[in-house]
Design an enzyme around this catalytic site. Structure first.
Site, PDB file in Angstrom:
ATOM      1  N   GLU A  87     -10.890  37.566  10.967  1.00  0.00           N
ATOM      2  CA  GLU A  87     -11.110  36.295  10.261  1.00  0.00           C
ATOM      3  C   GLU A  87     -12.589  36.045   9.924  1.00  0.00           C
ATOM      4  OE1 GLU A  87      -7.883  33.078  10.957  1.00  0.00           O
ATOM      5  OE2 GLU A  87      -8.797  33.505  12.895  1.00  0.00           O
ATOM      6  N   HIS A 106     -15.153  28.700  14.244  1.00  0.00           N
ATOM      7  CA  HIS A 106     -13.702  28.623  14.027  1.00  0.00           C
ATOM      8  C   HIS A 106     -13.031  28.649  15.388  1.00  0.00           C
ATOM      9  CE1 HIS A 106      -9.613  29.341  12.984  1.00  0.00           C
ATOM     10  NE2 HIS A 106      -9.633  30.600  13.402  1.00  0.00           N
ATOM     11  N   HIS A 108      -9.421  27.117  17.980  1.00  0.00           N
ATOM     12  CA  HIS A 108      -8.046  26.633  18.069  1.00  0.00           C
ATOM     13  C   HIS A 108      -7.938  25.583  19.183  1.00  0.00           C
ATOM     14  CE1 HIS A 108      -7.354  31.184  17.086  1.00  0.00           C
ATOM     15  NE2 HIS A 108      -7.663  30.534  15.988  1.00  0.00           N
ATOM     16  N   HIS A 176      -2.768  26.107  13.036  1.00  0.00           N
ATOM     17  CA  HIS A 176      -3.678  27.196  13.408  1.00  0.00           C
ATOM     18  C   HIS A 176      -4.903  26.697  14.176  1.00  0.00           C
ATOM     19  CE1 HIS A 176      -6.066  30.942  11.751  1.00  0.00           C
ATOM     20  NE2 HIS A 176      -6.475  30.581  12.937  1.00  0.00           N
TER      21      HIS A 176
HETATM   22 MN    MN Z   1      -7.937  31.714  14.028  1.00  0.00          MN
END
Ligand code: MN
Length: 248
Positions: A87, A106, A108, A176
């Site tokens: 990613e 980034h 979660h 996500h």
């Molecule tokens: Mn991810």
């Protein structure tokens, strides 16, 4: 002599940036924002067209040797055979589209996830979360890409996500997680923690009654104050200490 001095200074600048990136990885792990997955990057301090990001590794154990340099298209600059994050395109696409952004995270973080799935805005509810901004949009990969493995693993998807982010400081990924962006690593850590804490507080507040969010004017004034040098330095020193570092 001048060029030698310049080279040494450049090396010092890059060394300081990479050290801060390793520490930011450890802080985001220590604070429970990033777990076994998720990542944080920084733009190259001397080249707008490059960024630094760990190889594919859990942030809690990232060290200096894990850091790789990438073009904004996500290509490795060296012939390092180790695997990058699938990613990583999140980072390059945002650095391309947002010249004001020098750090991207980034994650979660679990309290954030419900807000990616229901029509409940993740607006700031307390002053320390004002840094997430007035509007945290939700990007749904299904809209443009249909059924996928849910990973933002192409530049096309990265740019789609960057468009949803617009000029904001955070965006949610349906089912996500989230992205947070800022002018430096200290600020992106503050925004990431603020986003997670704000999400948890909205949920606990809704159990008691309707939520009163910060006004747009409060968000603007408070975030401008918190993203200033003194609060960022003070907060960073605290997180650095909690992550087990001293004397940095
Ligand atoms: Mn991810």
């Amino acid at each position: 002599m001048v060029s030698v001095t310049q080279t040494e200074r450049d090396r010092d600048i890059i060394h300081a940036t990479l050290t801060q990136l390793v520490v930011a990885n450890r802080i985001l792990a220590r604070e429970g924002i990033i777990d076994n997955f998720g990542h944080v990057s920084v733009r190259h301090p001397l080249r707008d067209d490059r960024y630094f990001l760990s190889r594919s590794r859990s942030p809690e154990i990232v060290s200096r040797d894990d850091i790789m340099e990438f073009t904004l298209d996500g290509e490795k600059v060296s012939d390092d055979p180790r695997s990058p994050y699938a990613e990583r395109h999140i980072h390059g696409a945002i650095y391309k589209d947002r010249p004001d952004v020098n750090a991207v995270a980034h994650h979660h973080a679990r309290p954030v996830l419900p807000f990616t799935m229901v029509n409940q805005p993740l607006k700031p509810i307390f002053h320390m979360a004002s840094v997430i901004g007035t509007n945290v949009p939700v990007w749904d990969s299904q809209d443009e890409f249909g059924d996928t493995n849910m990973l933002v693993d192409s530049m096309e998807m990265g740019h789609s996500l960057a468009r949803a982010l617009g000029g904001g400081r955070a965006a949610l990924l349906r089912g996500h997680g989230a992205i947070c962006v800022a002018q430096d690593l200290r600020a992106v850590v503050m925004i990431s923690i603020g986003l997670r804490d704000n999400a948890a507080l909205i949920q606990s507040t809704l159990a008691l009654g309707p939520v009163k969010y910060l006004s747009d004017g409060e968000i603007e004034k408070t975030s401008a104050m918190l993203l200033g040098e003194m609060p960022l330095r003070r907060a960073w020193d605290y997180w650095v200490a909690r992550a087990g570092y001293s004397g940095l």
